[in-house]
Design a protein around this motif. Structure first.
Motif, short mmCIF file in Angstrom:
data_model
loop_
_atom_site.label_atom_id
_atom_site.label_comp_id
_atom_site.label_asym_id
_atom_site.label_seq_id
_atom_site.Cartn_x
_atom_site.Cartn_y
_atom_site.Cartn_z
N ARG A 94 144.36 32.84 -3.18
CA ARG A 94 143.05 32.34 -2.33
C ARG A 94 143.27 31.38 -1.10
O ARG A 94 144.61 31.20 -1.23
N ILE A 95 142.62 31.32 -0.26
CA ILE A 95 142.90 30.07 0.70
C ILE A 95 141.65 29.22 0.80
O ILE A 95 140.51 29.64 0.98
N TYR B 208 147.20 18.55 -6.52
CA TYR B 208 148.73 18.75 -6.79
C TYR B 208 149.00 19.86 -7.63
O TYR B 208 150.28 20.08 -8.02
N ASP B 209 148.12 20.62 -8.14
CA ASP B 209 148.10 21.98 -8.85
C ASP B 209 148.66 22.75 -7.91
O ASP B 209 148.38 22.93 -6.78
N ALA B 210 149.92 23.44 -8.44
CA ALA B 210 150.64 24.34 -7.44
C ALA B 210 149.76 25.53 -7.09
O ALA B 210 150.21 25.79 -5.87
N GLU B 211 148.94 26.49 -7.68
CA GLU B 211 148.00 26.99 -7.13
C GLU B 211 147.20 26.75 -5.97
O GLU B 211 146.93 27.51 -5.27
N ALA B 212 146.76 25.50 -6.25
CA ALA B 212 145.72 25.06 -5.59
C ALA B 212 146.48 24.59 -4.15
O ALA B 212 145.80 25.02 -3.13
N GLN B 213 147.71 24.26 -4.16
CA GLN B 213 148.46 23.88 -3.15
C GLN B 213 148.67 25.17 -2.23
O GLN B 213 148.69 25.01 -1.05
N GLY C 127 147.13 27.59 -1.82
CA GLY C 127 145.66 28.01 -1.03
C GLY C 127 145.47 27.08 0.04
O GLY C 127 145.09 27.49 1.22
N PHE C 128 145.87 25.95 -0.27
CA PHE C 128 145.68 24.90 0.69
C PHE C 128 146.43 25.05 1.97
O PHE C 128 146.22 24.79 3.20
N HIS C 129 147.87 25.33 1.91
CA HIS C 129 148.85 25.08 2.70
C HIS C 129 149.16 26.55 3.44
O HIS C 129 150.12 26.58 4.28
N ASN C 130 148.17 27.36 3.08
CA ASN C 130 148.29 28.97 3.93
C ASN C 130 147.12 29.14 4.74
O ASN C 130 146.15 29.01 4.35
N ALA C 131 147.35 29.80 5.96
CA ALA C 131 146.17 30.12 6.77
C ALA C 131 146.03 31.72 6.47
O ALA C 131 144.89 32.12 6.66
N ASP C 132 147.11 32.36 6.12
CA ASP C 132 147.03 33.82 5.86
C ASP C 132 148.02 34.14 4.86
O ASP C 132 148.58 33.20 4.31
#
Length: 346
Positions: free
Chosen positions: A91-92, A102-107, A109-114
């Motif tokens: 997810r993005i 600071y959840d790994a999966e959430a990060q 999605g936060f740090h990727n544009a694609d």
């Protein structure tokens, strides 16, 4: 002219890419390095190892939380997912003005544009040394070189302050320009990759101390799609310090060189003391992305135009993908730059 490269940059071997609803092999192959090395040898460049400038120059451009994410996310996610090969977002985030988790999966999605920037066990090594390669090239300019070439892989110009995208993690050209600025230079970044340098634009968009110029296929029909229009000229103090020169898909040498002339006119008017060329070779007529039709000889002519500015040139490798002319295109550009400099001194 000296060149800089570190073998650890080969460690990033991305597998995943989503295109047209299919999972395909990521085109940023480590084998690109062999072609680029062939090109710099063809131009007679001396190859040097990079120096380690540490994290501070990276953090002058990218946020600490983003750098920590890139460095640790594969190991952290591996603790949660058995037999993890690569970190790829499922997810993005639609809005980055939100609470930072600071959840790994959430990060992820936060740090990727694609989905084009998978991270494997050894990716951080390659990412880090790619940035250090650019910084070492900048150091050569500070030491008095009139030109240097940084063989950076992975590339950087699609990377924002804290978002990866388009095969890019750290904005090598931006890091080098900021380093040069901090050491007394007035830098301009000229991006000649076939794709718009959206990350570079985003990083410097509200600033007037680094001029950013990008020549690329019109984003109305080409990646990155959502940035790179001619109307995007900066904001706040940065209004007028960002120039986009979008071209119609299929533009060849003549139209491209006209855009180069317009770009360099503004670089000169800015009073740049150094130019950082985000050196994409994917504008070539045979590049797999098929955006523009620049010839191998066209790259020498581009370099010749840049050399006429008579200021130091740091060339930072961006795109250019596997095809028989890749090394020849780099060799043509580098030889064109050197020949123009030598002609000017005689």
């Amino acid at each position: 002219m000296k060149a800089v490269f570190d073998e650890r940059q080969r460690k990033h071997d991305p597998q995943f890419r989503l295109a047209d609803g299919k999972v395909i092999l990521n085109p940023d192959r480590p084998e690109r390095v062999n072609e680029l090395l062939r090109g710099l040898r063809q131009a007679g460049l001396e190859l040097n190892a990079p120096m380690d400038h540490g994290m501070a120059p990276l953090a002058a451009v990218h946020t600490p939380r983003y750098l920590a994410y890139l460095k640790t996310i594969h190991a952290r996610r591996s603790e949660q997912v058995a037999d993890l090969g690569e970190v790829v977002p499922g997810r993005i985030s639609p809005d980055r003005r939100v609470h930072y988790s600071y959840d790994a999966e959430a990060q992820i999605g936060f740090h990727n544009a694609d989905t084009s920037c998978p991270i494997s066990e050894h990716s951080w090594d390659a990412i880090y040394w790619s940035a250090q390669t650019a910084l070492t090239g900048a150091g050569m300019i500070l030491d008095g070189a009139d030109a240097a070439y940084a063989l950076c892989r992975p590339s950087g110009h699609h990377a924002y302050r804290e978002v990866s995208g388009g095969f890019c993690f750290l904005n090598n050209s931006g890091i080098a320009a900021e380093f040069l600025r901090a050491h007394g230079h007035r830098p301009a970044i000229l991006d000649i990759d076939v794709h718009h340098g959206n990350g570079t634009q985003g990083i410097f968009y509200d600033r007037d101390d680094v001029l950013t110029v990008s020549i690329h296929v019109d984003p109305a029909e080409f990646y990155p799609f959502y940035a790179g229009g001619a109307q995007e000229c900066g904001e706040g103090r940065g209004v007028g310090y960002n120039l986009n020169l979008p071209l119609a898909r299929g533009t060849g040498d003549k139209g491209y060189l006209e855009a180069v002339d317009r770009a360099l006119e503004q670089v000169s008017a800015y009073g740049a003391s150094v130019i950082v060329v985000a050196l994409g070779l994917d504008a070539h007529e045979d590049d797999p992305f098929q955006g523009l039709k620049v010839t191998t000889e066209g790259f020498a002519r581009i370099a010749g135009r840049i050399a006429k500015l008579d200021i130091p040139v740091l060339n930072v490798q961006e795109g250019g993908y596997m095809q028989p002319s890749l090394g020849d295109n780099l060799g043509s550009y580098l030889a064109g730059l050197q020949n123009a400099r030598q002609s000017a001194t005689h």
